[in-house]
Design an enzyme around this catalytic site. Structure first.
Site, PDB file in Angstrom:
ATOM      1  N   HIS A 118       0.835  -1.207   0.000  1.00 29.67           N
ATOM      2  CA  HIS A 118       0.000   0.000   0.000  1.00 29.67           C
ATOM      3  C   HIS A 118       0.869   1.257   0.000  1.00 29.67           C
ATOM      4  O   HIS A 118       0.599   2.200  -0.761  1.00 29.67           O
ATOM      5  CB  HIS A 118      -0.906  -0.006   1.227  1.00 29.67           C
ATOM      6  CG  HIS A 118      -1.692   1.259   1.392  1.00 29.67           C
ATOM      7  ND1 HIS A 118      -2.925   1.463   0.805  1.00 29.67           N
ATOM      8  CD2 HIS A 118      -1.418   2.407   2.080  1.00 29.67           C
ATOM      9  CE1 HIS A 118      -3.375   2.660   1.126  1.00 29.67           C
ATOM     10  NE2 HIS A 118      -2.480   3.258   1.900  1.00 29.67           N
ATOM     11  N   GLU A 119       1.906   1.264   0.816  1.00 30.64           N
ATOM     12  CA  GLU A 119       2.793   2.431   0.850  1.00 30.64           C
ATOM     13  C   GLU A 119       3.546   2.574  -0.465  1.00 30.64           C
ATOM     14  O   GLU A 119       3.821   3.689  -0.913  1.00 30.64           O
ATOM     15  CB  GLU A 119       3.765   2.326   2.023  1.00 30.64           C
ATOM     16  CG  GLU A 119       3.090   2.282   3.391  1.00 30.64           C
ATOM     17  CD  GLU A 119       2.112   3.432   3.610  1.00 30.64           C
ATOM     18  OE1 GLU A 119       2.348   4.534   3.083  1.00 30.64           O
ATOM     19  OE2 GLU A 119       1.102   3.213   4.291  1.00 30.64           O
ATOM     20  N   HIS A 144       1.628   4.597  -2.849  1.00 30.40           N
ATOM     21  CA  HIS A 144       1.811   6.041  -2.741  1.00 30.40           C
ATOM     22  C   HIS A 144       3.058   6.486  -3.498  1.00 30.40           C
ATOM     23  O   HIS A 144       3.071   7.564  -4.110  1.00 30.40           O
ATOM     24  CB  HIS A 144       1.927   6.454  -1.274  1.00 30.40           C
ATOM     25  CG  HIS A 144       0.638   6.357  -0.519  1.00 30.40           C
ATOM     26  ND1 HIS A 144      -0.531   6.920  -0.986  1.00 30.40           N
ATOM     27  CD2 HIS A 144       0.332   5.768   0.663  1.00 30.40           C
ATOM     28  CE1 HIS A 144      -1.504   6.685  -0.111  1.00 30.40           C
ATOM     29  NE2 HIS A 144      -1.012   5.982   0.891  1.00 30.40           N
TER      30      HIS A 144
END
Length: 234
Positions: A104-105, A108
């Site tokens: 998920h990071e 980003h």
């Protein structure tokens, strides 16, 4: 003049209570879901840090450093310093939950590389949101003390609305990062389908915390508008 039930209690305070309940439920759901799938180890044996490095490299991102940060679920990506920080529960863990959060990071970081518009907008709102959340109550309290000065009250509400706007813009940023994470994990064959489904549950629970925070912020803004949003007759 609007009726004053007290600065700290009035009938509209039920909105704050609802916001707190929603936030607590979402937080509890996230913690329980992460705890559950932290016990499910990925068949690859990769740690969160190793998975993050692999995903970044496959996305053609080589200028982002993966670091460890203290705390529980304090994972975040810093676009200014190009650093992806993974918490103690993620960095060296080999669970599907840890890999999902790490991915998920990475989502980003992918957004940053592609200049994803909502991420840029959120970044530009950080200073305004910080100032707004800190100063809004100063103006509102001054407005009350100075005899319901509508100008000061309106400034306070406007400042608080900047913090709410930040929360709302955060939603598409987080949803998109999770979507990118699942796509990257599937494309890299890093997880089996059942592992991907477990990861999806973790990321969905995480998304609920952002929805809850945004809802609580909107409810707080609604309360301010109801109490101080316009001149009222005695």
């Amino acid at each position: 003049m609007f009726p004053m039930y007290g600065v700290f209690w009035d009938p509209t305070y039920i909105l704050i209570i609802i916001g707190i309940i929603i936030t607590l439920i979402a937080s509890g759901k996230m913690n329980s879901t992460f705890s559950r799938y932290s016990k499910v180890h990925s068949h690859t044996g990769l740690t969160g840090a190793q998975a993050a490095t692999k995903i970044l490299n496959q996305a053609g991102i080589f200028d982002v450093v993966v670091e460890r940060v203290s705390g529980n679920l304090t994972d975040h990506y810093d676009p200014r310093s190009k650093v992806l920080r993974l918490s103690d529960a993620t960095y060296n863990a080999t669970s599907v939950a840890a890999i999902g959060v790490a991915a998920h990071e990475c989502g980003h970081a992918m957004q940053d590389k592609e200049s994803y518009a909502p991420l840029k907008i959120r970044g530009s709102l950080v200073p305004a949101a910080s100032i707004g959340s800190n100063l809004s109550w100063v103006f509102i309290i001054l407005g009350i003390v100075l005899g319901a000065n509508q100008t000061l009250l309106n400034i306070g509400i406007l400042l608080f609305s900047l913090a709410v706007l930040f929360q709302l813009v955060t939603l598409p940023v987080e949803f998109n990062a999770s979507s990118r994470a699942l796509k990257a994990l599937r494309g890299s064959a890093m997880m089996y389908e059942d592992e991907l489904e477990d990861t999806r549950k973790v990321l969905s629970a995480a998304a609920l915390t952002y929805v809850a925070s945004a809802a609580a912020a909107v409810l707080s803004l609604l309360r301010l508008v109801l109490l101080f949003g316009g001149s009222r007759d005695d």
